[in-house]
Design a protein around this motif. Structure first.
Motif, PDB file in Angstrom:
ATOM      1  N   TRP A  35       0.811  -1.208   0.000  1.00 35.20           N
ATOM      2  CA  TRP A  35       0.000   0.000   0.000  1.00 35.20           C
ATOM      3  C   TRP A  35       0.851   1.269   0.000  1.00 35.20           C
ATOM      4  N   ASP A  36       2.178   1.127   0.082  1.00 34.67           N
ATOM      5  CA  ASP A  36       3.071   2.277  -0.039  1.00 34.67           C
ATOM      6  C   ASP A  36       3.429   2.578  -1.498  1.00 34.67           C
ATOM      7  N   MET A  38       1.371   3.057  -4.217  1.00 37.63           N
ATOM      8  CA  MET A  38       0.567   4.100  -4.852  1.00 37.63           C
ATOM      9  C   MET A  38       1.040   5.504  -4.464  1.00 37.63           C
ATOM     10  N   PRO A  39       1.220   5.829  -3.176  1.00 40.81           N
ATOM     11  CA  PRO A  39       1.694   7.182  -2.874  1.00 40.81           C
ATOM     12  C   PRO A  39       3.106   7.457  -3.416  1.00 40.81           C
ATOM     13  N   VAL A  51      -4.653  12.057  -1.731  1.00 41.88           N
ATOM     14  CA  VAL A  51      -5.054  10.678  -1.968  1.00 41.88           C
ATOM     15  C   VAL A  51      -5.261  10.029  -0.605  1.00 41.88           C
ATOM     16  N   ARG A  52      -6.439   9.457  -0.399  1.00 44.60           N
ATOM     17  CA  ARG A  52      -6.726   8.828   0.891  1.00 44.60           C
ATOM     18  C   ARG A  52      -6.173   7.405   0.873  1.00 44.60           C
ATOM     19  N   THR A  53      -5.136   7.183   1.668  1.00 43.06           N
ATOM     20  CA  THR A  53      -4.491   5.879   1.724  1.00 43.06           C
ATOM     21  C   THR A  53      -3.739   5.749   3.047  1.00 43.06           C
ATOM     22  N   ASP A  54      -3.502   4.529   3.447  1.00 35.49           N
ATOM     23  CA  ASP A  54      -2.657   4.280   4.619  1.00 35.49           C
ATOM     24  C   ASP A  54      -1.187   4.228   4.221  1.00 35.49           C
ATOM     25  N   GLY A  55      -0.931   4.268   2.919  1.00 31.56           N
ATOM     26  CA  GLY A  55       0.441   4.156   2.426  1.00 31.56           C
ATOM     27  C   GLY A  55       1.254   5.419   2.652  1.00 31.56           C
TER      28      GLY A  55
END
Length: 103
Positions: A35-36, A38-39, A51-55
């Protein structure tokens, strides 16, 4: 296999090459997760919208700069009650495995 919470299932090498930016032969012990990506790609592409992400982008790590780190990483797999938690650079290898078989 890949669906394992043990080292061979979640800990795999990542190789990057970016001439003029990533120092040849450099090695990192940074812990990141899928998940890292994409950012990281968004930052490299110059995408500035939120961008809403935990990454967390690992571009700083690639460039040899100070890298923000996850407080912890957590994996869980279907059809079992099993999980693995990584915190900082030490592994809190917490494993509970109960296989759930279909009736």
């Amino acid at each position: 296999g890949k669906a394992s919470i043990r080292e061979g299932g979640i800990r795999v090498p990542f190789i990057a090459c970016w001439e003029g930016h990533i120092r040849p032969g450099s090695v990192s012990d940074h812990i990141c997760a899928s998940w890292d990506i994409m950012p990281t790609v968004c930052e490299l592409a110059g995408y500035t919208e939120s961008v809403r992400t935990d990454g967390i982008s690992f571009v700083p790590e690639l460039l040899g700069k100070e890298q923000p780190k996850h407080e912890y990483l957590y994996w869980e797999y279907p059809n079992t009650v099993s999980f693995n938690i990584y915190k900082d650079t030490s592994k809190l290898y917490i494993i509970l495995v109960i296989f759930i078989y279909p009736p």
